[in-house]
Motif scaffolding. Structure first.
Motif, PDB file in Angstrom:
ATOM      1  N   PHE A 145      32.474  40.811  47.409  1.00  0.00           N
ATOM      2  CA  PHE A 145      32.345  39.740  48.375  1.00  0.00           C
ATOM      3  C   PHE A 145      33.583  39.832  48.804  1.00  0.00           C
ATOM      4  N   LYS A 146      33.599  39.943  50.120  1.00  0.00           N
ATOM      5  CA  LYS A 146      34.541  40.240  50.795  1.00  0.00           C
ATOM      6  C   LYS A 146      35.278  39.007  51.739  1.00  0.00           C
ATOM      7  N   GLY A 147      36.415  38.939  52.096  1.00  0.00           N
ATOM      8  CA  GLY A 147      36.593  37.761  52.450  1.00  0.00           C
ATOM      9  C   GLY A 147      37.564  36.411  51.146  1.00  0.00           C
ATOM     10  N   PHE A 148      37.509  37.062  49.850  1.00  0.00           N
ATOM     11  CA  PHE A 148      38.178  36.348  48.910  1.00  0.00           C
ATOM     12  C   PHE A 148      39.418  37.345  48.196  1.00  0.00           C
ATOM     13  N   THR A 149      40.054  36.230  48.284  1.00  0.00           N
ATOM     14  CA  THR A 149      41.953  36.595  47.810  1.00  0.00           C
ATOM     15  C   THR A 149      42.341  35.879  46.300  1.00  0.00           C
ATOM     16  N   HIS A 198      51.036  33.044  45.659  1.00  0.00           N
ATOM     17  CA  HIS A 198      51.333  31.683  46.206  1.00  0.00           C
ATOM     18  C   HIS A 198      50.489  31.721  47.086  1.00  0.00           C
ATOM     19  N   PRO A 199      49.801  30.869  48.114  1.00  0.00           N
ATOM     20  CA  PRO A 199      48.932  30.346  48.855  1.00  0.00           C
ATOM     21  C   PRO A 199      48.290  31.677  49.617  1.00  0.00           C
ATOM     22  N   ARG A 200      49.229  32.403  50.416  1.00  0.00           N
ATOM     23  CA  ARG A 200      48.357  33.045  51.578  1.00  0.00           C
ATOM     24  C   ARG A 200      49.313  35.118  50.781  1.00  0.00           C
ATOM     25  N   SER A 201      49.366  34.961  49.325  1.00  0.00           N
ATOM     26  CA  SER A 201      48.922  36.361  49.125  1.00  0.00           C
ATOM     27  C   SER A 201      47.585  36.631  48.059  1.00  0.00           C
ATOM     28  N   TRP A 202      47.587  38.181  48.001  1.00  0.00           N
ATOM     29  CA  TRP A 202      46.852  38.429  47.290  1.00  0.00           C
ATOM     30  C   TRP A 202      47.279  39.631  46.231  1.00  0.00           C
ATOM     31  N   GLU A 203      47.345  39.262  45.683  1.00  0.00           N
ATOM     32  CA  GLU A 203      48.306  40.639  44.155  1.00  0.00           C
ATOM     33  C   GLU A 203      47.338  40.597  43.444  1.00  0.00           C
ATOM     34  N   VAL A 204      46.461  39.839  42.996  1.00  0.00           N
ATOM     35  CA  VAL A 204      45.766  40.189  42.089  1.00  0.00           C
ATOM     36  C   VAL A 204      43.848  39.988  42.813  1.00  0.00           C
ATOM     37  N   VAL A 205      43.464  39.720  43.651  1.00  0.00           N
ATOM     38  CA  VAL A 205      42.007  40.173  44.320  1.00  0.00           C
ATOM     39  C   VAL A 205      43.075  39.685  46.135  1.00  0.00           C
ATOM     40  N   ASN A 220      40.435  40.520  49.611  1.00  0.00           N
ATOM     41  CA  ASN A 220      38.770  41.569  49.897  1.00  0.00           C
ATOM     42  C   ASN A 220      38.213  41.347  49.154  1.00  0.00           C
ATOM     43  N   GLY A 221      37.909  41.282  48.211  1.00  0.00           N
ATOM     44  CA  GLY A 221      36.810  41.300  46.655  1.00  0.00           C
ATOM     45  C   GLY A 221      37.452  42.168  45.268  1.00  0.00           C
ATOM     46  N   MET A 222      38.160  42.880  46.284  1.00  0.00           N
ATOM     47  CA  MET A 222      38.649  43.455  45.219  1.00  0.00           C
ATOM     48  C   MET A 222      39.983  43.799  44.724  1.00  0.00           C
ATOM     49  N   THR A 223      39.592  44.262  43.098  1.00  0.00           N
ATOM     50  CA  THR A 223      41.015  43.319  42.129  1.00  0.00           C
ATOM     51  C   THR A 223      41.714  44.595  42.342  1.00  0.00           C
ATOM     52  N   GLN A 224      43.075  43.687  42.567  1.00  0.00           N
ATOM     53  CA  GLN A 224      44.101  44.744  42.423  1.00  0.00           C
ATOM     54  C   GLN A 224      44.510  45.458  41.207  1.00  0.00           C
ATOM     55  N   LEU A 225      45.680  46.909  41.350  1.00  0.00           N
ATOM     56  CA  LEU A 225      46.035  47.696  40.798  1.00  0.00           C
ATOM     57  C   LEU A 225      47.031  46.763  39.660  1.00  0.00           C
ATOM     58  N   GLY A 226      46.272  47.124  38.723  1.00  0.00           N
ATOM     59  CA  GLY A 226      47.329  46.032  37.831  1.00  0.00           C
ATOM     60  C   GLY A 226      46.588  44.731  37.200  1.00  0.00           C
ATOM     61  N   PHE A 227      45.689  44.863  37.958  1.00  0.00           N
ATOM     62  CA  PHE A 227      44.567  43.594  37.291  1.00  0.00           C
ATOM     63  C   PHE A 227      43.176  44.386  36.626  1.00  0.00           C
ATOM     64  N   HIS A 247      53.191  28.705  31.276  1.00  0.00           N
ATOM     65  CA  HIS A 247      51.551  28.752  32.791  1.00  0.00           C
ATOM     66  C   HIS A 247      51.988  29.718  33.653  1.00  0.00           C
ATOM     67  N   VAL A 248      50.800  30.171  34.625  1.00  0.00           N
ATOM     68  CA  VAL A 248      50.690  30.577  35.449  1.00  0.00           C
ATOM     69  C   VAL A 248      49.791  30.047  36.709  1.00  0.00           C
ATOM     70  N   SER A 249      49.965  29.604  37.810  1.00  0.00           N
ATOM     71  CA  SER A 249      49.295  29.580  39.165  1.00  0.00           C
ATOM     72  C   SER A 249      49.214  29.993  39.643  1.00  0.00           C
ATOM     73  N   LEU A 250      47.700  30.326  40.159  1.00  0.00           N
ATOM     74  CA  LEU A 250      46.689  31.223  41.272  1.00  0.00           C
ATOM     75  C   LEU A 250      46.351  31.107  41.807  1.00  0.00           C
ATOM     76  N   TYR A 251      46.607  31.172  43.287  1.00  0.00           N
ATOM     77  CA  TYR A 251      45.463  30.548  44.665  1.00  0.00           C
ATOM     78  C   TYR A 251      44.503  31.086  44.984  1.00  0.00           C
ATOM     79  N   LEU A 252      43.473  31.193  44.833  1.00  0.00           N
ATOM     80  CA  LEU A 252      42.320  31.107  45.693  1.00  0.00           C
ATOM     81  C   LEU A 252      41.637  31.154  47.167  1.00  0.00           C
TER      82      LEU A 252
END
Length: 143
Positions: free
Chosen positions: A17-21, A25-32, A34-41, A56-61
């Motif tokens: 699913f390209k275009g998904f992060t 933070h609202p404008r970051s993509w440490e976890v996913v 462009n649809g691809m799960t990043q190293l470490g997650f 707790h932790v908050s993730l922004y999609l």
């Protein structure tokens, strides 16, 4: 010698699913990104674990707006299944459609009930209609 290998794809259609992060933070993509799960997650990593004191932790999609309505509510599984209480909340947990201009928030609230030497593993899956689900892993230390 030349060997060609062809593996039939059981599932037809789009896979990533390209275009998904997803980020911290609202404008970051440490976890996913462009649809691809990043190293470490993509699987449990002790060095990426959250500490006992972090409750707790908050993730922004975010997603491209033309496809954001394909995203469904996230589900999770905790391993081992006893000792860590996990609850999801926020606009992403209730099925809100994220866009790049208006991210949704997935709050993960976790409380240690049983201390362990190894981290707890939380596998999170976000179903996407007509695509493979977005899957990532978070780990939580309970000392």
């Amino acid at each position: 010698m030349l060997v060609e290998l062809a593996i039939p794809c059981v599932k037809h259609g789009f896979r990533v699913f390209k275009g998904f992060t997803i980020g911290f933070h609202p404008r970051s993509w440490e976890v996913v990104y462009n649809g691809m799960t990043q190293l470490g997650f993509e699987k449990p990593h002790h060095e990426f674990s959250f500490g006992t004191e972090q409750t707790h932790v908050s993730l922004y999609l975010t997603a491209v707006s033309a496809l954001s309505d394909l995203i469904r509510k996230p589900v999770f599984k905790v391993y081992p299944d006893k000792g860590l209480e996990v609850r999801l909340s926020g606009s992403a947990a209730s099925g809100g459609a994220p866009t790049t201009l208006s991210p949704t928030i997935l709050n993960i609230e976790w409380r240690c009930e049983i201390a362990r030497d190894a981290p707890y593993v939380i596998n999170i899956s976000i179903p996407v209609e007509n695509y493979d689900p977005i899957e990532f892993t978070l780990t939580k230390l309970c000392g």
